[in-house]
Design a protein around this motif. Sequence first.
Motif, short mmCIF file in Angstrom:
data_model
loop_
_atom_site.label_atom_id
_atom_site.label_comp_id
_atom_site.label_asym_id
_atom_site.label_seq_id
_atom_site.Cartn_x
_atom_site.Cartn_y
_atom_site.Cartn_z
N GLY A 410 0.82 -1.20 0.00
CA GLY A 410 0.00 0.00 0.00
C GLY A 410 0.85 1.25 0.00
O GLY A 410 2.03 1.23 -0.29
N CYS A 411 0.25 2.37 0.34
CA CYS A 411 0.96 3.64 0.35
C CYS A 411 1.96 3.66 1.52
O CYS A 411 1.60 3.32 2.64
CB CYS A 411 -0.02 4.78 0.52
SG CYS A 411 0.74 6.42 0.54
N CYS A 412 3.20 3.93 1.34
CA CYS A 412 3.75 4.51 0.12
C CYS A 412 5.14 3.93 -0.13
O CYS A 412 5.88 3.65 0.81
CB CYS A 412 3.87 6.01 0.23
SG CYS A 412 2.28 6.84 0.56
N ASN A 413 5.49 3.76 -1.38
CA ASN A 413 6.82 3.35 -1.77
C ASN A 413 7.25 4.24 -2.94
O ASN A 413 7.29 3.81 -4.08
CB ASN A 413 6.83 1.87 -2.18
CG ASN A 413 8.21 1.34 -2.48
OD1 ASN A 413 9.21 2.01 -2.20
ND2 ASN A 413 8.29 0.18 -3.07
N PRO A 414 7.54 5.50 -2.65
CA PRO A 414 7.75 6.48 -3.73
C PRO A 414 8.97 6.19 -4.60
O PRO A 414 9.97 5.64 -4.16
CB PRO A 414 7.92 7.80 -2.98
CG PRO A 414 7.32 7.57 -1.64
CD PRO A 414 7.58 6.14 -1.33
N ILE A 415 8.84 6.60 -5.84
CA ILE A 415 9.91 6.51 -6.82
C ILE A 415 10.82 7.73 -6.67
O ILE A 415 10.35 8.84 -6.47
CB ILE A 415 9.33 6.47 -8.25
CG1 ILE A 415 8.46 5.23 -8.42
CG2 ILE A 415 10.42 6.50 -9.30
CD1 ILE A 415 7.60 5.25 -9.67
N THR A 416 12.10 7.52 -6.76
CA THR A 416 13.06 8.62 -6.71
C THR A 416 13.27 9.20 -8.10
O THR A 416 13.52 8.46 -9.05
CB THR A 416 14.41 8.16 -6.13
OG1 THR A 416 14.21 7.67 -4.81
CG2 THR A 416 15.41 9.30 -6.10
N GLY A 417 13.17 10.52 -8.23
CA GLY A 417 13.47 11.17 -9.49
C GLY A 417 12.38 11.05 -10.52
O GLY A 417 11.24 10.69 -10.21
N GLY A 418 12.72 11.35 -11.77
CA GLY A 418 11.74 11.31 -12.83
C GLY A 418 12.38 11.26 -14.20
O GLY A 418 13.60 11.42 -14.35
N GLU A 419 11.54 11.04 -15.20
CA GLU A 419 11.99 10.94 -16.58
C GLU A 419 10.97 11.60 -17.50
O GLU A 419 9.81 11.79 -17.12
CB GLU A 419 12.15 9.48 -17.01
CG GLU A 419 13.21 8.70 -16.25
CD GLU A 419 13.23 7.24 -16.69
OE1 GLU A 419 14.12 6.87 -17.46
OE2 GLU A 419 12.33 6.50 -16.26
N ALA A 420 11.41 11.95 -18.70
CA ALA A 420 10.53 12.47 -19.73
C ALA A 420 10.69 11.62 -20.99
O ALA A 420 11.81 11.38 -21.44
CB ALA A 420 10.86 13.93 -20.03
N TYR A 421 9.55 11.16 -21.53
CA TYR A 421 9.57 10.31 -22.72
C TYR A 421 9.11 11.12 -23.93
O TYR A 421 8.02 11.70 -23.92
CB TYR A 421 8.66 9.10 -22.52
CG TYR A 421 8.41 8.32 -23.79
CD1 TYR A 421 9.39 7.46 -24.29
CD2 TYR A 421 7.21 8.45 -24.49
CE1 TYR A 421 9.16 6.74 -25.47
CE2 TYR A 421 6.98 7.73 -25.66
CZ TYR A 421 7.95 6.88 -26.14
OH TYR A 421 7.74 6.18 -27.31
N THR A 422 9.93 11.16 -24.96
CA THR A 422 9.57 11.81 -26.21
C THR A 422 9.08 10.77 -27.21
O THR A 422 9.85 9.85 -27.55
CB THR A 422 10.78 12.56 -26.80
OG1 THR A 422 11.25 13.53 -25.86
CG2 THR A 422 10.41 13.26 -28.11
N PRO A 423 7.83 10.86 -27.67
CA PRO A 423 7.32 9.88 -28.62
C PRO A 423 7.99 10.03 -29.99
O PRO A 423 8.57 11.08 -30.30
CB PRO A 423 5.83 10.22 -28.72
CG PRO A 423 5.54 11.09 -27.55
CD PRO A 423 6.80 11.81 -27.26
N PRO A 424 7.88 8.99 -30.83
CA PRO A 424 8.44 9.10 -32.18
C PRO A 424 7.58 10.01 -33.05
O PRO A 424 6.44 10.33 -32.69
CB PRO A 424 8.40 7.66 -32.68
CG PRO A 424 7.25 7.04 -31.95
CD PRO A 424 7.27 7.68 -30.58
N PRO A 425 8.08 10.44 -34.21
CA PRO A 425 7.28 11.27 -35.11
C PRO A 425 5.96 10.55 -35.46
O PRO A 425 5.92 9.35 -35.63
CB PRO A 425 8.17 11.40 -36.34
CG PRO A 425 9.57 11.26 -35.82
CD PRO A 425 9.45 10.24 -34.70
N GLY A 426 4.89 11.33 -35.54
CA GLY A 426 3.57 10.77 -35.85
C GLY A 426 2.75 10.46 -34.64
O GLY A 426 1.56 10.15 -34.75
N PHE A 427 3.32 10.54 -33.45
CA PHE A 427 2.61 10.25 -32.20
C PHE A 427 2.76 11.42 -31.19
O PHE A 427 2.18 11.38 -30.15
CB PHE A 427 3.12 8.97 -31.58
CG PHE A 427 2.73 7.74 -32.35
CD1 PHE A 427 1.51 7.11 -32.12
CD2 PHE A 427 3.57 7.23 -33.33
CE1 PHE A 427 1.14 5.99 -32.84
CE2 PHE A 427 3.21 6.11 -34.06
CZ PHE A 427 2.00 5.48 -33.83
#
Length: 427
Positions: A410-427
Motif C-alpha cells: 500500500g501507500c507509500c513506496n515512492p519513486i526517486t526522481g523522474g523521466e521524460a519520454y519523447t514519442p516518435p514522429p507521428g505520435f
Amino acid sequence: MNLDLETRLSRAAQVLDEHIERPATAPGYVAPVPRPSRRRPLLVSVGVFGCVMLAAAVMLARGNDDQQRTITPGQAGPAGSEGWTTLPDAPISKRAQGLVVSTGDGVFVWGGYDDNNKSDGAYLDMTTSVWRKLPSAPLAGNRGDAVGVWTGREVVVLNGINDVHAAAFDPVAFTWRELPAPPLANAANAMNRAFFLDGAVIVIGVASESEGNAPSQVARLDLATTQWSIAANPPLQVGSFFQAAAAGDEIVIVGLRPNMKDECGSIILAYRPSTNTWREIAGGPAAERLSPVVVWTGSELFVGGGRLCSQLIDSSASADLLDLATGQWRHAPDAPIGFETSLRYADLWTGRSVATINRDGTPLLFNPATNQWHAGIPSANGGLSSESTPLAWAGGSIVVWSGDRGDSKGCCNPITGGEAYTPPPGF
C-alpha cells in the motif's frame, strides 16, 4: 453504523472479488478495485488485500532549495527522436499520491505522501530544464493528496477533508492567491476530478470520508468573480476512482456501476456546465469494461484497456471510440499489449495520440487519425503503479516524476526522481 471510506472500499473489493470468482492461483493478478486514498500520515489499516499500510521510505536530504539544476541525458537519442531523458533532481523529496499538473511548457508538483503528508511543491520549466521550489501554499497542511487544473494562467488546487481549501498558483509571477473555500465534502484525488471549461473550474466528486453512502458532489468556481456555486448532482452514482475527461462543452464520466455484485461494468454520464444538466450515454462496449483509459481526442472519446467483465484477470488490449454527437462507436485495432488507466489521475492527449505509461514502464500511444499504435521504449526507472503514478504532457514529452512503485504494502513506496519520454514522429 459509521463506516469510513476504507471500510466501505474494502467491502466493495470483497463484493468485486465474489463477482470475479478468479482462480486462486492466477499469476500476477491485480484487483480492479484499488487501495483507498491515504487519509492521514502513518495510516495503519487493513486494506483491499488485507495487508498493513506502512510508510515505506525516508525523505532524502536535498541541497539548497533555490539551487537551479540542469538536465542529465538518459536514454534519449538524437534530437527529435524517440527516447527517455532523465529529469534534473527536484528541490523537494519523492512522494506518492501527489498532484502533478501540466502548464503546457512546465510541470507543477504539490503535496503527496511519503513518511508523512507533504505540503510543499516545485515547478519544472521544461524550456529551461530548471526546477524552482514553490512558496508556501494557503492549502490544508494535514492532507497530502489534492486535485487541480490548469486554467491557461494559473493552476487551481483544492485539498482537504471536511475542511476543503482552494488556492491558485501563477507560474509566471510565481505566487499563490487564496481562493474561497469550496462547498465540497472533500478534495481527495482518489475521489474527485477538476476541469476547466468556459472560464470556470468544475470539481466533480463521488465519495466522502464520512458515514453512510458515498455522496456525489459537484461545485463550480467562476474565476471572474471567484465565487463558488453548487451544481447539479449526477442522476446515477458511480464508485471512487472513476475516469473522466473534458470533452468539448461537456465533462464525461466513465465509472463503475453502483451495484457491482449484480452487474459488472461501467456507466457513462455527461455533464454540461452551460446548462447545469446531466445525461446518461449508452455504454456500448464501455459497459463491459472496468478501469479503462478514458481520453478526449478533440473529436471522439477514447475508451480502452482496463479489464473486460468476461476476462477480469488480464488487462485488455482492445479499445473503442465514441462520437458524442451521434452516439456511434467505432472499434479501434487492438493494442500490441494490454493496458490500464492510472486510477488516481487522467491519461493523456498529446495533440495527436492517446498516451499512457503501462505499469511495467512501457509507453503506449494510439493515433486515432491513422489508427496506429506504438509501444515505446520501457522506462529505465522500472515498473510504475497504476494507482499512484501521475503523468503530464509538457514540452512535447510525457513527464513522470516520482509517484508510487505500487507494491502490495500500500501507500507509500515512492519513486526517486523522474523521466521524460519523447514519442516518435507521428505520435
